[in-house]
Write a protein that holds these residues in place. Structure first.
Motif, short mmCIF file in Angstrom:
data_model
loop_
_atom_site.label_atom_id
_atom_site.label_comp_id
_atom_site.label_asym_id
_atom_site.label_seq_id
_atom_site.Cartn_x
_atom_site.Cartn_y
_atom_site.Cartn_z
N VAL A 103 0.87 -1.16 0.00
CA VAL A 103 0.00 0.00 0.00
C VAL A 103 0.91 1.22 0.00
N ARG A 116 -1.09 6.47 1.52
CA ARG A 116 -2.32 5.87 2.02
C ARG A 116 -2.10 5.29 3.42
N ILE A 118 -2.24 7.95 6.07
CA ILE A 118 -3.61 8.39 6.34
C ILE A 118 -4.32 7.39 7.23
N LEU A 119 -4.17 6.11 6.95
CA LEU A 119 -4.83 5.08 7.76
C LEU A 119 -4.32 5.11 9.19
N LYS A 144 -5.70 8.00 11.08
CA LYS A 144 -7.10 7.81 11.46
C LYS A 144 -7.18 6.87 12.67
N SER A 157 -12.07 5.58 -1.03
CA SER A 157 -11.04 4.77 -0.38
C SER A 157 -10.26 5.50 0.70
N TYR A 158 -10.53 6.79 0.86
CA TYR A 158 -9.89 7.49 1.98
C TYR A 158 -10.89 7.80 3.07
N TRP A 182 -13.49 2.88 -6.26
CA TRP A 182 -12.36 2.64 -5.35
C TRP A 182 -12.93 2.72 -3.95
N LEU A 192 -12.90 0.97 0.41
CA LEU A 192 -12.17 0.24 1.45
C LEU A 192 -12.85 -1.11 1.70
N PHE A 234 -9.33 -1.48 -1.14
CA PHE A 234 -8.13 -1.27 -0.35
C PHE A 234 -8.33 -1.76 1.07
#
Lengths: 189, 583
Positions: free
Chosen positions: A74, A78, A81-82, A85, B299-300, B323, B325, B349
């Motif tokens: 990934v 990204r 960001i995950l 969060k 996806s974000y 797209w 999650l 994702f």
């Protein structure tokens, strides 16, 4: 290349070998394996049992899955960001619970409960009050206590309106309203 | 053939040039330039768009010498695995020398598209000040610049049409780069700054949008709240690609109602993304634009659960690209399958990178539903908890049109969830059925057998990604011998060694690049390859625990941790850092 494949014949165990485990170096049966995989934790780097002990204390639970470098594939953008969060949501699940008139607050772990029924029963036990049953139209009308919570936006919401999973991630703290204020809330609904 | 030659000499150059104008793909143009000397010459003077897939395969001087009229340049720098932290940051791929050379040679640059390159503020400043007709800057997965560089672009590029920043690591100086667009700038068509982390001057953004009547694409960052976005959209109802920032508000508030009304007025929106922070209760505000949506990127967006997603997707019957999650779950994918009959591209994702037995993750079931419901599916990226051969075989039967198929199991060596066998047969079915497959990523427990299938059937395959797979050199050999159109091969943590690497050295001249990390190749073999093939750069990345002293010559039998080789016309690069050795 037989030599090459020998290193990998136990590839299923490679992940196991990268587990952060308790125990002194050298006790691991794979420690003799000189794989060049970047995911391997070289056992000779883990020097003392002191370190093992503190790992357990810090994490609270042993790490069960290895974190292989670059897997899952990934993009770092990204990933960042995950992770942001995740840290914002504070994985512990513990929230403060206050009840009007009580001299001190309590703390409960929302993750321990399966659904609203569980949670309300626990609150009733903890504070020796009756909350009653939830109805969409009238909230907890009739009961002397109404459970409310502060959500991520800072608003005070009635417990029970949103799906359970959404509730546990957005609940920052709980407050059990009592007496006339509770009834007042019911009247507004 | 004689007749052909005579006919060709009848056409004046202008006619041929005009014909060449219709050739837009760089591959067609490359083919045309190989026909004969005069076509080569004509073509090179008329080529305006140049694509360079590996910035080190050529150099700026050669580019300018061959294509003096170039107006649009696309450059890619670091190898793909750099995305996953396998390549150190200062490996290379600096765009500065390219910009400098074009400046010095009077190139009329209008468009620059960069991927995985190092872009400094100096580069951006030089770019902004040197090319008066500069119109379009697209940066994907780049790093090295700050918002000061963006300010330079905004201030100086008078005819800027496009500023598109995708997933870059930008140091946000909290400056006022947006305010640097002068009042005279009215040419913007596309503005994407979703990846910026800092505050923006929202009032300046509003004014900018108001005066750019041709604005078609706007993607804002999380610092732009819902209220501000609503006001902006009132000024840009013609927009067709919208990236929201923070989508959080009380769903019963005035703002939320206004947003819904404003969106109802944006009848041209076909693409929606963003939701960098979202309150699921606010999602119904976008229902009005869902009916005509062809592209949706959630996806974000964290914390939107399956039910909310399903409700939203049920409105999106024309969706071609999604797209999302894995919180959508197999159930949610089932809803997608029943609703989105036009779906061509799906990317699912992972929401949890550490695979904590995530119940919300998707499995083979979701993929099978999608394949059954969406016959037009041709592009897939799927991160899943588990997979089975039976599922892949079904997917292959349902969707023979895959061009891109990338499957990623969260546990890289997990076998078939039902039979415990390797996933060889499943991927074998995919390559056999999908005759047009150009890109493939495999994962899960895999033996040499899967590579036998790939070599046998994947005739159009151009890019293959392998991780933790195979048993022996045979695996890699099947691929190198079989896949005639292979351009990029990247392998990590697999038992392929010297015999495979050296069996067909000429093959690498037909490919763009080969990456091998944590495999079995040795220093000696890499050196041999480098010596025998002067048209290749064979680079070793020498870092970390594996680091060898620069003074000592490593043992030929020493295993190489990271090797990257690529064909090149210009020999070893001169900007390689200390830890990169070109053999």
């Amino acid at each position: 290349m037989e030599k090459g494949s020998a290193v990998f014949e136990n590839r299923d165990l490679n992940l196991k070998a990268t587990e952060l485990r308790l125990g002194l170096p050298g006790t691991d049966e794979d420690s003799g394996n000189q794989s060049s995989s970047s995911s391997q934790v070289k056992s000779n780097k883990r020097s003392s049992s002191e370190m093992d002990g503190s790992e357990l204390q810090q994490s609270g639970a042993p790490v069960s899955k290895a974190q292989v470098v670059g897997w899952p594939p990934v993009r770092s953008y990204r990933k960042n960001i995950l992770e942001k969060k995740k840290s914002e949501s504070d994985g512990s699940g513990f929230v403060k619970v206050s009840m009007d008139g009580a001299p001190y607050l309590r703390k409960i772990d929302l993750k321990l409960y399966k659904n609203y029924l569980d949670l309300l029963k626990a609150l009733e036990n903890m504070f020796k009050c009756t909350i009653g049953t939830y109805s969409e139209r009238e909230g907890y009308n009739g009961s002397e206590c109404a459970p409310t919570y502060e959500d991520k936006d800072g608003d005070w919401m009635l417990v029970g309106d949103v799906p359970w999973e959404m509730f546990i991630t957005s609940c920052k703290r709980l407050r059990i309203m009592k007496g006339s204020e509770a009834k007042g809330l019911a009247c507004c609904l | 053939m004689c007749l052909f030659r005579d006919m060709m000499s009848y056409f004046p150059e202008e006619v041929l040039e005009h014909v060449f104008d219709f050739l837009t793909s760089h591959r067609d143009r490359n083919a045309v330039s190989l026909v004969c000397k005069s076509w080569y010459s004509l073509e090179r003077f008329s080529r305006e768009k140049v694509f360079i897939g590996n910035c080190y395969a050529v150099n700026p001087e050669r580019l300018i010498a061959r294509f003096p009229r170039v107006r649009s340049l696309t450059l890619k720098g670091k190898p793909h695995f750099a995305d996953f932290n396998l390549v150190p940051h200062d490996w290379g791929g600096d765009v500065y020398p390219w910009i400098e050379a074009m400046t010095k040679n009077g190139i009329n640059l209008e468009e620059l598209r960069l991927k995985r390159m190092l872009v400094s503020d100096e580069s951006l400043e030089l770019l902004a000040k040197s090319f008066p007709n500069f119109k379009s800057l697209v940066l994907v997965s780049c790093e090295g610049f700050t918002t000061d560089g963006l300010a330079a672009i905004a201030s100086n590029c008078r005819f800027l049409r496009e500023l598109d920043l995708q997933e870059n690591e930008v140091d946000d100086r909290k400056g006022h780069w947006l305010s640097c667009f002068p009042d005279s700038c009215t040419s913007l068509v596309s503005l994407n700054f979703a990846c910026l982390k800092g505050e923006v001057n929202v009032a300046a953004l509003e004014r900018l949008v108001a005066r750019c009547h041709n604005l078609r694409s706007l993607r804002v960052n999380h610092a732009v709240p819902l209220e501000a976005l609503q006001k902006i959209l009132v000024k840009a109802p013609q927009i067709n690609d919208l990236g929201t920032g923070s989508f959080v508000h009380d769903p019963d508030s005035e703002t939320s109602k206004k947003m819904k009304n404003t969106l109802e007025n944006c009848k041209s929106v076909r693409s929606l993304s963003g939701f960098l922070d979202v309150n699921p209760h606010c999602l119904p505000a976008v229902y009005p634009i869902c009916t005509d949506l062809t592209s949706l990127n959630l996806s974000y967006a964290p914390g939107i659960y399956s039910n909310e997603l399903i409700k939203l997707i049920c409105h999106c019957k024309k969706l071609e690209r999604l797209w999302i999650l894995d919180t959508i779950g197999d159930k949610g994918l089932g809803a997608v399958a029943s609703t989105c009959k036009e779906l061509q591209e799906l990317r699912v994702f992972p929401s949890d990178l550490y695979g904590a037995d995530n119940a919300a993750a998707v499995t083979e079931e979701g993929l099978v539903s999608i394949s059954a419901g969406c016959p037009k599916l041709n592009s897939l990226l799927y991160f899943c908890q588990q997979m089975t051969n039976a599922a892949l075989i079904t997917v292959a039967k349902n969707c023979p049109n895959f061009i891109r198929f990338r499957l990623c199991t969260l546990n890289p060596v997990i076998p078939d969830a039902v039979t415990n066998l390797p996933l060889d047969e499943g991927f074998g079915a995919i390559v056999q059925s999908c005759k047009g497959l150009k890109r493939l990523s495999v994962s899960g427990r895999l033996t040499d057998q899967v590579f036998l299938y790939i070599g046998m059937y994947a005739e159009q395959l151009e890019m293959l990604s392998i991780a933790f797979a195979g048993d022996s050199d045979k695996g890699m050999l099947y691929v190198l011998n079989g896949c005639k159109k292979l351009k990029k091969l990247e392998i990590r943590d697999s038992p392929f060694g010297n015999a495979a690497l050296l069996s067909d050295m000429g093959k690498y001249e037909t490919m763009r690049s080969l990456w091998m990390s944590s495999c079995e190749v040795t220093y000696g073999a890499c050196k041999t390859l480098a010596e025998k093939m002067p048209t290749l750069n064979v680079e070793i990345i020498n870092e970390g625990e594996d680091q060898v002293e620069a003074s000592s010559s490593p043992d030929a039998r020493h295993r190489v941790e990271k090797m990257y080789l690529y064909r090149t016309l210009v020999g070893p690069r001169r900007d390689a850092p200390d830890f990169v050795w070109t053999l």
